[in-house]
Structures are given as structure tokens and as C-alpha cells.
Design a protein around this motif. Structure first.
Motif, PDB file in Angstrom:
ATOM      1  N   SER A   9    -107.729  -2.939  59.716  1.00 40.35           N
ATOM      2  CA  SER A   9    -108.098  -4.303  60.090  1.00 40.35           C
ATOM      3  C   SER A   9    -109.528  -4.489  59.640  1.00 40.35           C
ATOM      4  N   GLY A  10    -109.762  -5.502  58.849  1.00 37.30           N
ATOM      5  CA  GLY A  10    -111.066  -5.654  58.221  1.00 37.30           C
ATOM      6  C   GLY A  10    -111.954  -6.647  58.928  1.00 37.30           C
ATOM      7  N   THR A  11    -112.936  -7.133  58.179  1.00 38.52           N
ATOM      8  CA  THR A  11    -113.959  -7.996  58.758  1.00 38.52           C
ATOM      9  C   THR A  11    -113.447  -9.407  59.047  1.00 38.52           C
ATOM     10  N   VAL A  13    -110.795  -9.815  60.822  1.00 36.34           N
ATOM     11  CA  VAL A  13    -110.219  -9.625  62.168  1.00 36.34           C
ATOM     12  C   VAL A  13    -108.977 -10.507  62.355  1.00 36.34           C
ATOM     13  N   ASP A  14    -108.189 -10.657  61.283  1.00 36.91           N
ATOM     14  CA  ASP A  14    -106.994 -11.504  61.404  1.00 36.91           C
ATOM     15  C   ASP A  14    -105.810 -10.721  61.945  1.00 36.91           C
ATOM     16  N   GLY A  15    -105.816  -9.413  61.778  1.00 42.40           N
ATOM     17  CA  GLY A  15    -104.714  -8.604  62.275  1.00 42.40           C
ATOM     18  C   GLY A  15    -104.709  -7.262  61.590  1.00 42.40           C
ATOM     19  N   GLN A 170    -111.743  -6.775  42.484  1.00 41.68           N
ATOM     20  CA  GLN A 170    -112.522  -7.552  43.446  1.00 41.68           C
ATOM     21  C   GLN A 170    -111.699  -7.807  44.698  1.00 41.68           C
ATOM     22  N   ASN A 171    -112.089  -7.142  45.783  1.00 41.39           N
ATOM     23  CA  ASN A 171    -111.457  -7.424  47.071  1.00 41.39           C
ATOM     24  C   ASN A 171    -112.164  -8.616  47.708  1.00 41.39           C
ATOM     25  N   ILE A 172    -111.372  -9.573  48.196  1.00 37.69           N
ATOM     26  CA  ILE A 172    -111.964 -10.698  48.930  1.00 37.69           C
ATOM     27  C   ILE A 172    -111.362 -10.699  50.329  1.00 37.69           C
ATOM     28  N   GLY A 173    -111.992  -9.946  51.198  1.00 32.78           N
ATOM     29  CA  GLY A 173    -111.616  -9.950  52.613  1.00 32.78           C
ATOM     30  C   GLY A 173    -112.638 -10.810  53.339  1.00 32.78           C
ATOM     31  N   GLY A 174    -113.001 -10.452  54.562  1.00 32.58           N
ATOM     32  CA  GLY A 174    -114.085 -11.162  55.238  1.00 32.58           C
ATOM     33  C   GLY A 174    -115.339 -11.027  54.388  1.00 32.58           C
ATOM     34  N   ILE A 175    -115.581  -9.793  53.970  1.00 33.66           N
ATOM     35  CA  ILE A 175    -116.662  -9.469  53.033  1.00 33.66           C
ATOM     36  C   ILE A 175    -115.994  -9.145  51.694  1.00 33.66           C
ATOM     37  N   GLY A 176    -116.718  -9.405  50.601  1.00 34.65           N
ATOM     38  CA  GLY A 176    -116.180  -9.071  49.284  1.00 34.65           C
ATOM     39  C   GLY A 176    -116.713  -7.722  48.815  1.00 34.65           C
ATOM     40  N   LEU A 204    -116.326 -18.975  55.125  1.00 36.69           N
ATOM     41  CA  LEU A 204    -115.308 -20.037  55.001  1.00 36.69           C
ATOM     42  C   LEU A 204    -114.456 -20.119  56.270  1.00 36.69           C
ATOM     43  N   ASP A 205    -114.007 -18.954  56.752  1.00 37.38           N
ATOM     44  CA  ASP A 205    -113.175 -18.931  57.969  1.00 37.38           C
ATOM     45  C   ASP A 205    -113.946 -19.497  59.164  1.00 37.38           C
ATOM     46  N   LEU A 206    -115.199 -19.064  59.297  1.00 34.59           N
ATOM     47  CA  LEU A 206    -116.016 -19.552  60.425  1.00 34.59           C
ATOM     48  C   LEU A 206    -116.225 -21.060  60.325  1.00 34.59           C
ATOM     49  N   THR A 217    -107.845 -21.288  61.492  1.00 33.75           N
ATOM     50  CA  THR A 217    -108.747 -20.144  61.301  1.00 33.75           C
ATOM     51  C   THR A 217    -109.109 -19.934  59.836  1.00 33.75           C
ATOM     52  N   TYR A 218    -108.388 -20.580  58.919  1.00 34.73           N
ATOM     53  CA  TYR A 218    -108.748 -20.474  57.504  1.00 34.73           C
ATOM     54  C   TYR A 218    -108.194 -21.673  56.731  1.00 34.73           C
ATOM     55  N   ASP A 219    -108.703 -21.840  55.522  1.00 29.90           N
ATOM     56  CA  ASP A 219    -108.337 -22.975  54.670  1.00 29.90           C
ATOM     57  C   ASP A 219    -107.194 -22.526  53.753  1.00 29.90           C
ATOM     58  N   GLU A 220    -105.958 -22.879  54.133  1.00 36.88           N
ATOM     59  CA  GLU A 220    -104.800 -22.356  53.412  1.00 36.88           C
ATOM     60  C   GLU A 220    -104.834 -22.729  51.929  1.00 36.88           C
ATOM     61  N   ASP A 221    -104.746 -21.717  51.089  1.00 37.99           N
ATOM     62  CA  ASP A 221    -104.777 -21.837  49.616  1.00 37.99           C
ATOM     63  C   ASP A 221    -106.072 -22.477  49.096  1.00 37.99           C
ATOM     64  N   GLY A 222    -107.039 -22.719  49.985  1.00 35.27           N
ATOM     65  CA  GLY A 222    -108.280 -23.371  49.576  1.00 35.27           C
ATOM     66  C   GLY A 222    -108.098 -24.869  49.360  1.00 35.27           C
ATOM     67  N   ASN A 223    -107.021 -25.433  49.929  1.00 30.86           N
ATOM     68  CA  ASN A 223    -106.691 -26.841  49.669  1.00 30.86           C
ATOM     69  C   ASN A 223    -107.771 -27.808  50.142  1.00 30.86           C
ATOM     70  N   LYS A 344    -103.532  -3.631  49.645  1.00 30.77           N
ATOM     71  CA  LYS A 344    -104.259  -2.601  48.886  1.00 30.77           C
ATOM     72  C   LYS A 344    -105.211  -1.802  49.775  1.00 30.77           C
ATOM     73  N   GLU A 345    -105.901  -2.478  50.708  1.00 31.71           N
ATOM     74  CA  GLU A 345    -106.832  -1.735  51.570  1.00 31.71           C
ATOM     75  C   GLU A 345    -106.083  -0.795  52.509  1.00 31.71           C
ATOM     76  N   ALA A 346    -104.975  -1.264  53.063  1.00 27.09           N
ATOM     77  CA  ALA A 346    -104.186  -0.384  53.946  1.00 27.09           C
ATOM     78  C   ALA A 346    -103.657   0.799  53.138  1.00 27.09           C
TER      79      ALA A 346
HETATM   80  N1  LIG Z   1    -103.065 -18.496  51.784  1.00 28.02           N
HETATM   81  C1  LIG Z   1    -104.380 -18.261  51.971  1.00 28.02           C
HETATM   82  N2  LIG Z   1    -105.295 -19.150  51.522  1.00 28.02           N
HETATM   83  C2  LIG Z   1    -106.608 -18.960  51.691  1.00 28.02           C
HETATM   84  N3  LIG Z   1    -107.135 -17.900  52.311  1.00 28.02           N
HETATM   85  C3  LIG Z   1    -106.279 -16.970  52.782  1.00 28.02           C
HETATM   86  C4  LIG Z   1    -104.863 -17.092  52.635  1.00 28.02           C
HETATM   87  N4  LIG Z   1    -104.296 -16.006  53.198  1.00 28.02           N
HETATM   88  C5  LIG Z   1    -105.310 -15.237  53.680  1.00 28.02           C
HETATM   89  N5  LIG Z   1    -106.504 -15.820  53.452  1.00 28.02           N
HETATM   90  C6  LIG Z   1    -107.838 -15.346  53.821  1.00 28.02           C
HETATM   91  O1  LIG Z   1    -107.837 -13.950  53.850  1.00 28.02           O
HETATM   92  C7  LIG Z   1    -108.394 -13.467  55.079  1.00 28.02           C
HETATM   93  C8  LIG Z   1    -107.798 -12.139  55.407  1.00 28.02           C
HETATM   94  O2  LIG Z   1    -108.053 -11.284  54.327  1.00 28.02           O
HETATM   95  P1  LIG Z   1    -107.990  -9.713  54.448  1.00 28.02           P
HETATM   96  O3  LIG Z   1    -106.890  -9.340  55.382  1.00 28.02           O
HETATM   97  O4  LIG Z   1    -108.001  -9.170  53.076  1.00 28.02           O
HETATM   98  O5  LIG Z   1    -109.393  -9.437  55.125  1.00 28.02           O
HETATM   99  P2  LIG Z   1    -109.925  -8.163  55.855  1.00 28.02           P
HETATM  100  O6  LIG Z   1    -109.146  -6.971  55.404  1.00 28.02           O
HETATM  101  O7  LIG Z   1    -109.973  -8.468  57.286  1.00 28.02           O
HETATM  102  O8  LIG Z   1    -111.421  -8.078  55.341  1.00 28.02           O
HETATM  103  P3  LIG Z   1    -112.304  -6.904  54.647  1.00 28.02           P
HETATM  104  O9  LIG Z   1    -111.736  -6.686  53.273  1.00 28.02           O
HETATM  105  O10 LIG Z   1    -113.643  -7.511  54.642  1.00 28.02           O
HETATM  106  O11 LIG Z   1    -112.225  -5.696  55.460  1.00 28.02           O
HETATM  107  C9  LIG Z   1    -108.094 -14.572  56.079  1.00 28.02           C
HETATM  108  O12 LIG Z   1    -109.022 -14.552  57.127  1.00 28.02           O
HETATM  109  C10 LIG Z   1    -108.229 -15.819  55.214  1.00 28.02           C
HETATM  110  O13 LIG Z   1    -109.556 -16.234  55.137  1.00 28.02           O
END
Ligand SMILES: Nc1ncnc2c1ncn2[C@@H]1O[C@H](COP(=O)(O)OP(=O)(O)OP(=O)(O)O)[C@@H](O)[C@H]1O
Ligand SMILES: CC(=O)N[C@H]1[C@@H]2OC[C@@H](O2)[C@@H](O)[C@@H]1O[C@H](C)C(=O)O
Length: 383
Positions: A9-11, A13-15, A170-176, A204-206, A217-223, A344-346
Motif C-alpha cells: 500500500s503506497g503513498t 493510501v487507496d488500498g 516511471q511509477n506514478i503513485g502518490g509520489i512518482g 491531485l488527489d488532495l 478521492t481522485y480525478d478519474e482518467d484526468g477528465n 508492478k509495485e506489489a
Molecule cells: N482511472 C484513473 N484515473 C486517474 N487516476 C487514477 C485512476 N486510477 C487510479 N488513479 C490514481 O492512482 C492512485 C493510486 O495509485 P497507486 O496505487 O499506484 O499508488 P500508491 O501505490 O499508493 O503510491 P506510491 O507508488 O507512491 O507508493 C489513486 O489515488 C489515483 O490518484
């Protein structure tokens, strides 16, 4: 073949991302097959408690213990669920939940050692699942002078290197975070680089939570962001952030790119009277430009290809902005080269656990700044 579960579970904190994989081979010569992957959302109250602690809220030791109990139980449950209907795993690699990361950069640069705390204790996961569990992956790298992050670059090198193509993963999680992998050739391994690029989805999520009063909690697809226009004056101003200019190795977290940071961005934006969509487009632009600028500033040369992973790779507007900024360098998703971008991270933490068990180092000193390669993680055998 070893069947392994990776839990992360990354930064954001979605699950909890859970990956059930089969691993063949040893050290860098491994092959990984994904058998199953699933994200198990945290119960809302646990997610909120984690985010509060990450944002600096003071809690008692009792509350910390309770949170650790809850997180460990959620991780164990994820491990049990992901195996349903499949042959059982013999090993778990559990990253846990980061609640604090003191990097060796920026305002913490004076500290002699990094510090990184992941909750969800391994002994409990091992006991609840009956499966040997490796956790606490960052501590050994930190003890030998590293940042303890990013740890995925060695796994990226094993799974995503190419004989003739240099790649940025390039991983784009909470942090890149990025791993630069040169094409195979003399010393290619020693030329790999990696660092945290800065905000991924965190700001973006915040912002989306703030703008929707937590309805989203997030902008789906960046729409939403794609319907706005970035304010480039603000982007330029925000790019002055010290972190973007620090030389790698470097790592960061929600300690920097978190709630306080967003509030400052909101304040800065007041002068420009941006619509919510313009504000989101501007934050997206910051994310995209900070990633691409870090390649231009810190890589020996630009890659032949950029491969995205993590939840942010689903943000089509962000992907489009990255492609635009990278010009003729193709941007695609790791799925296109056979590695699931969502898990990929898991998968990486399954590999790191496997390397721990089979005696191979997990860190890449060029990416973390450690003085040496080390075995990563503590092994917990079921009681
Ligand atoms: N369809 C989507 N459109 C836009 N953003 C999305 C979509 N699905 C997921 N995300 C974004 O991806 C985030 C979750 O990404 P991910 O699970 O890779 O992060 P993480 O593992 O928690 O972070 P980190 O890599 O920093 O540890 C969501 O909080 C959301 O911002
Ligand atoms: C302390 C911590 O949990 N860092 C994470 C975070 O999320 C992305 C980036 O910041 C990365 O450096 C790291 O995770 C990945 C898995 C890593 O260590 O490679």
C-alpha cells in the motif's frame, strides 16, 4: 518455481495491492508470472487514520499499536483473499504502510541516517496466514547510508531491461519515481539510475478531495483536469521547489508533497482566480513537467522510451501531457511490454522477498545512495 504474494500500500493510501506471482530463476535472471492481482480498499476509518498520521497528527502509542494491528490484519486478509481458488503461496513480501519517511534530502538533509516507518507487522501477517513473511524492506539500506527508497529499480532492471532500447520506468503513485535502464551493453547495470521525481497523484488527489468536499478521492482518467487550462506562471513558480533541484539519489513522501503543500498551492492560485478545472490542470502540469525536467537535468541522456506504471498511468490527461513534453520519445504503459502496470509495485515486493529468501541483494546503491548492496527485509516464519 516459487509462488509468492507481494503486498503493497503506497503513498496514495487507496488500498492494498496484492499480487500472486510465480517466480523462476535467481537474482537478476528471473522470470515472473502474475497469477492474480487485486486491490483491496482499506476500510474508510483506517484510511482516514493513516492519512491523519501521515499529515503529522500526534497520536498516542496505544493508538499507533491499534493502527498497526488493523493494518497488519488488512494485509493478512488481502494475502488470504488473493489465493482463493489458486495453489497456495509459500512466501509473502509485505511492504506495509509507510506512515513516516525521513529522507536525507531537503530540510532533513542534516540527519546522518534516513528513517522510514512502515506499519503492519510481519510477524502477525505470518501468523495469520501461516506463510513465511518478509517485511521492513527499507531498514537495511538506510543502515548503510541509503535513503531506503526507491527500492524498485533493481526489480525494474531484472524485469524490464532491453537489449537495444534505453528505458525510463516511471511509477506514478502518490509520489512518482523513475528507474532509468540503459540498453544492454558494457556496465549497463552500473549505469542504472533511480530517484523519486516528486508528486505523482498526491497533490491531485488532495485537491479533488478538497474541491468535492471529500465526495471524490481522485480525478478519474484526468477528465476534470483535461477540461481546464494550466496556468504556466504558477507552474514555473512551483518548479522553484528545492526538491526538484536536488541531485539524485533522492527520495520524498507525503511529509513534503502533502496537505500543507496543497494548501500553499491553493493560496498561490488565489491570485489567478482559477476555476477548479484550471487548478487541477495546473497541478497536473506540475507533476508532468517535474518528471520530464528531472530526466533532462539528471540523466546522462534521454531514454528511447518511457514506460508508465502505477495508478497515475490511468490518468489519460497526465499521460497526454507527458507525451507532449517528451516529444518524439514514446510514452506507453508497462503492460505493453508484459508487466502489469497496476500491480508492478506489489510484484516488486514479491521479488524482493524472494531475493531475501534466496540470498540476493535487493537495493541498488545508485538509486538509494547506500554504501553497498544489502539483503533487504526481516524474515518471519509462522509460529
Ligand atoms: N482511472 C484513473 N484515473 C486517474 N487516476 C487514477 C485512476 N486510477 C487510479 N488513479 C490514481 O492512482 C492512485 C493510486 O495509485 P497507486 O496505487 O499506484 O499508488 P500508491 O501505490 O499508493 O503510491 P506510491 O507508488 O507512491 O507508493 C489513486 O489515488 C489515483 O490518484
Ligand atoms: C518511503 C516510501 O514508502 N516510499 C515510496 C513512495 O512511493 C513512491 C516513491 O515514494 C518510492 O520511493 C517508494 O516506493 C517504491 C515502491 C520504492 O521504494 O521503489
Amino acid at each position: 518455481m516459487t509462488r509468492v504474494i507481494g503486498l503493497m500500500s503506497g503513498t496514495s493510501v487507496d488500498g492494498i495491492d496484492a499480487a500472486l506471482v510465480d517466480i523462476f530463476g535467481t537474482d537478476l535472471n528471473i522470470k515472473v508470472e502474475l497469477v492474480a492481482g487485486e486491490t483491496y480498499p482499506y476500510p474508510v476509518n483506517i484510511r482516514e487514520r493513516i492519512l491523519e498520521v501521515c499529515a503529522g497528527k500526534t497520536i498516542s502509542m496505544l493508538e499507533l499499536a491499534q493502527l498497526d494491528d488493523a493494518v497488519a490484519s488488512c494485509f493478512a486478509e488481502a494475502a488470504i483473499k488473493i489465493q482463493a481458488g489458486h495453489q497456495k503461496a509459500t512466501l509473502i513480501g509485505s511492504h506495509g504502510q509507510t506512515i513516516y519517511h525521513r529522507s536525507l534530502t531537503g530540510k532533513y538533509g542534516q540527519a546522518k541516517l534516513g528513517y522510514s516507518l512502515q506499519i503492519g507487522r510481519g510477524i502477525l501477517i505470518s501468523h495469520l496466514t501461516g506463510i513465511t513473511t518478509v517485511n521492513n524492506f527499507r531498514a537495511a539500506d538506510i543502515a548503510v547510508g541509503g535513503q531506503g527508497a526507491p527500492l524498485v529499480p533493481r526489480v525494474d532492471a531484472a524485469l524490464l531491461s532491453h537489449h537495444s532500447e534505453s528505458r525510463c520506468i516511471q511509477n506514478i503513485g502518490g509520489i512518482g519515481n523513475v528507474t532509468y535502464i540503459p540498453a544492454h551493453g558494457d556496465n549497463w547495470l552500473s549505469l542504472i539510475r533511480g530517484w523519486d521525481t516528486g508528486p505523482g497523484n498526491s497533490l491531485l488527489d488532495l485537491a479533488v478531495e478538497h474541491l468535492t468536499d471529500k465526495a471524490k478521492t481522485y480525478d478519474e482518467d484526468g477528465n476534470w483536469a483535461s477540461s481546464g487550462t494550466p496556468n504556466f506562471t504558477l507552474v514555473e513558480q512551483w518548479l522553484d521547489e528545492e526538491y526538484f533541484h536536488l541531485l539524485p539519489p533522492k527520495s520524498t513522501g507525503r511529509e513534503l508533497f502533502g496537505v500543507d503543500y496543497l494548501h500553499q498551492c491553493i493560496k498561490d492560485a488565489e491570485n489567478f482566480q482559477l476555476s477548479p478545472a484550471d487548478f487541477l490542470a495546473t497541478l497536473t502540469e506540475l507533476t508532468a513537467v517535474s518528471i520530464v525536467e528531472s530526466y533532462r537535468n539528471f540523466l546522462p541522456q534521454m531514454p528511447n522510451r518511457v514506460l508508465l506504471c502505477g495508478g497515475g498511468s490511468r490518468n489519460l490527461y497526465l499521460k497526454h501531457r507527458l507525451q507532449d513534453l517528451l516529444g518524439n520519445i514514446p510514452v506507453s504503459i508497462t503492460n505493453e511490454v508484459g508487466l502489469n502496470a497496476d500491480f508492478k509495485e506489489a510484484i516488486a515486493f514479491a521479488v524482493l522477498a524472494y531475493w531475501r529468501q534466496t540470498g540476493s541483494p535487493g537495493n541498488l546503491p545508485a538509486a538509494t545512495g547506500a554504501s553497498q548492496e544489502v539483503l533487504l527485509g526481516n524474515i518471519h516464519i509462522p509460529l
